[in-house]
Design a protein around this motif. Structure first.
Motif, PDB file in Angstrom:
ATOM      1  N   GLY A  11      33.397  64.462  44.293  1.00 18.34           N
ATOM      2  CA  GLY A  11      34.308  65.007  45.871  1.00 18.34           C
ATOM      3  C   GLY A  11      35.084  64.508  45.651  1.00 18.34           C
ATOM      4  N   HIS A  12      35.824  64.445  44.060  1.00 16.56           N
ATOM      5  CA  HIS A  12      36.746  63.295  44.439  1.00 16.56           C
ATOM      6  C   HIS A  12      37.980  63.705  43.756  1.00 16.56           C
ATOM      7  N   PRO A  13      38.789  64.662  43.258  1.00 20.81           N
ATOM      8  CA  PRO A  13      39.574  64.931  44.407  1.00 20.81           C
ATOM      9  C   PRO A  13      38.924  66.520  45.048  1.00 20.81           C
ATOM     10  N   TYR A  14      38.254  66.677  46.385  1.00 22.22           N
ATOM     11  CA  TYR A  14      38.531  67.314  46.438  1.00 22.22           C
ATOM     12  C   TYR A  14      39.162  69.052  46.968  1.00 22.22           C
ATOM     13  N   ILE A  15      38.973  69.969  46.509  1.00 23.87           N
ATOM     14  CA  ILE A  15      40.445  70.889  46.397  1.00 23.87           C
ATOM     15  C   ILE A  15      39.651  71.766  47.002  1.00 23.87           C
ATOM     16  N   ILE A  16      40.183  72.249  48.114  1.00 26.31           N
ATOM     17  CA  ILE A  16      40.206  73.391  48.797  1.00 26.31           C
ATOM     18  C   ILE A  16      41.336  75.166  48.034  1.00 26.31           C
ATOM     19  N   TYR A  26      37.222  78.641  37.626  1.00 23.80           N
ATOM     20  CA  TYR A  26      38.249  78.094  37.745  1.00 23.80           C
ATOM     21  C   TYR A  26      37.684  76.700  37.012  1.00 23.80           C
ATOM     22  N   ALA A  27      37.047  76.438  37.070  1.00 23.86           N
ATOM     23  CA  ALA A  27      36.858  74.597  36.943  1.00 23.86           C
ATOM     24  C   ALA A  27      36.853  74.228  35.369  1.00 23.86           C
ATOM     25  N   MET A  28      36.588  75.595  34.413  1.00 25.94           N
ATOM     26  CA  MET A  28      36.148  75.395  33.303  1.00 25.94           C
ATOM     27  C   MET A  28      37.711  75.477  32.402  1.00 25.94           C
ATOM     28  N   GLN A  29      38.163  76.766  33.330  1.00 26.54           N
ATOM     29  CA  GLN A  29      39.823  76.570  32.853  1.00 26.54           C
ATOM     30  C   GLN A  29      40.597  74.841  33.091  1.00 26.54           C
ATOM     31  N   GLN A  30      40.692  74.366  34.310  1.00 23.40           N
ATOM     32  CA  GLN A  30      40.807  73.109  34.166  1.00 23.40           C
ATOM     33  C   GLN A  30      40.549  71.889  33.332  1.00 23.40           C
ATOM     34  N   ILE A  31      39.470  72.160  32.569  1.00 21.21           N
ATOM     35  CA  ILE A  31      38.427  71.376  31.458  1.00 21.21           C
ATOM     36  C   ILE A  31      39.109  71.691  30.646  1.00 21.21           C
ATOM     37  N   GLN A  32      39.430  72.614  30.444  1.00 20.59           N
ATOM     38  CA  GLN A  32      40.293  73.228  28.445  1.00 20.59           C
ATOM     39  C   GLN A  32      41.572  72.920  29.169  1.00 20.59           C
ATOM     40  N   LEU A  35      42.212  69.122  32.770  1.00 17.25           N
ATOM     41  CA  LEU A  35      43.379  68.657  33.977  1.00 17.25           C
ATOM     42  C   LEU A  35      41.696  68.080  35.062  1.00 17.25           C
ATOM     43  N   ALA A  36      41.040  68.462  34.701  1.00 13.47           N
ATOM     44  CA  ALA A  36      39.631  67.364  34.786  1.00 13.47           C
ATOM     45  C   ALA A  36      39.074  66.366  34.439  1.00 13.47           C
ATOM     46  N   SER A  37      38.336  65.816  35.178  1.00 12.25           N
ATOM     47  CA  SER A  37      38.016  64.448  35.177  1.00 12.25           C
ATOM     48  C   SER A  37      36.640  64.525  36.078  1.00 12.25           C
ATOM     49  N   HIS A  38      36.168  63.604  35.926  1.00 12.82           N
ATOM     50  CA  HIS A  38      34.285  63.774  36.474  1.00 12.82           C
ATOM     51  C   HIS A  38      34.086  63.227  37.726  1.00 12.82           C
ATOM     52  N   GLY A  39      33.398  64.190  38.350  1.00 16.60           N
ATOM     53  CA  GLY A  39      33.882  64.044  39.855  1.00 16.60           C
ATOM     54  C   GLY A  39      34.854  65.165  40.662  1.00 16.60           C
ATOM     55  N   ALA A  40      35.781  65.503  40.272  1.00 14.81           N
ATOM     56  CA  ALA A  40      36.710  66.811  40.683  1.00 14.81           C
ATOM     57  C   ALA A  40      35.735  67.354  40.614  1.00 14.81           C
ATOM     58  N   VAL A  71      32.815  69.074  38.644  1.00 17.08           N
ATOM     59  CA  VAL A  71      32.995  68.452  37.299  1.00 17.08           C
ATOM     60  C   VAL A  71      32.170  67.108  37.122  1.00 17.08           C
ATOM     61  N   VAL A  72      31.267  67.047  36.061  1.00 17.64           N
ATOM     62  CA  VAL A  72      31.136  66.163  35.853  1.00 17.64           C
ATOM     63  C   VAL A  72      30.829  65.628  34.237  1.00 17.64           C
TER      64      VAL A  72
END
Length: 252
Positions: A11-16, A26-32, A35-40, A71-72
């Motif tokens: 939940g950190h960050p928690y993006i609306i 969207y989360a998968m795109q951020q990982i690729q 731009l994504a780390s654990h907790g996003a 993302v975990v």
């Protein structure tokens, strides 16, 4: 990979996001994109092409429900995917039971049920490199305020239908993240015995007769549990185990 002690909480960050095809996409795109780390966590007010299990679509009315993806970085062996699934299911159970009460259950493998009705679902998509489990995208959809559902959905239910109250879906999403963080910590500490025991204690139709469908065949059996690898265990004339997707429940 960072040490688990240094990970941001879920939940950190928690993006609306105002509107998105699917929070999992969207989360998968951020990982690729790196731009994504654990907790996003990404929470969608509106989802136009939400994904359910086995390719089913999941559409809801804007800003009425929880639709989010987390993302975990599991830090587990790739063979332990069910451990994460059970952990997430328990977190959703904890969250929903607080409002919906003792008739809340987890339907194998990871749907949230209230009585015989579906309150929410989980879809976990993974990123592996060889046998390393790098990331999991945990997508969760939970019915909060919606009262009119697609007639094609067999048995939906929402918190508003159960309690008669309206909720702030965005804030409820934050609360769900806290429940996820609490359960995830137990997983990181390796307390799988407790997770599996508690998962089975709240399993829908545990030790009860059910009708299952395999292909075109319906059969009666009794659920006796779930294995550590996530296989449904049943007993009738013989004891059997089923993989996810192999059987489905027939709910009268």
């Amino acid at each position: 990979m960072s040490h688990p002690g240094q990970q941001a909480p879920i939940g950190h960050p928690y993006i609306i996001l105002p509107t998105i095809d699917s929070t999992n996409n969207y989360a998968m795109q951020q990982i690729q994109a790196g731009l994504a780390s654990h907790g996003a966590t990404w929470f969608a007010l509106e989802q136009t092409a939400g994904k359910g299990q086995r390719g089913k679509s999941w559409l809801t009315t804007p800003n009425q429900n929880i639709m989010l993806s987390v993302v975990v970085t599991p830090g587990l062996l790739a063979t332990r995917q069910f451990w994460l699934s059970a952990t997430v299911a328990l977190a959703c159970y904890d969250f929903y039971k607080k409002y919906a009460g003792d008739e809340t259950r987890i339907k194998w493998p990871n749907d949230v049920y209230w009585r015989d009705r579906k309150a929410g679902g989980i879809l976990i998509e993974n990123v592996f490199r060889g046998s390393d489990w790098l990331y999991a995208v945990v997508g969760i959809g939970i019915n909060i305020n919606q009262v009119v559902f697609d007639p094609a959905l067999p048995n939906p239910v929402s918190l508003k239908q159960i309690t008669g109250k309206d909720f702030d879906a965005t804030e409820m999403g934050r609360e769900l993240c806290q429940a996820l963080e609490n359960r995830y910590r137990a997983l990181q500490e390796g307390d799988m015995e407790t997770i599996m025991t508690e998962y089975q204690q709240v399993l829908y139709k545990m030790h009860q007769p059910v009708t299952l469908k395999k292909g075109t065949i319906l059969f009666e059996t009794t659920i006796t549990g779930v294995s550590d690898t996530g296989r449904l265990q049943t007993k009738d004339v013989i004891e059997r185990e089923f993989d996810f997707g192999e059987v489905e429940f027939v709910i009268r």
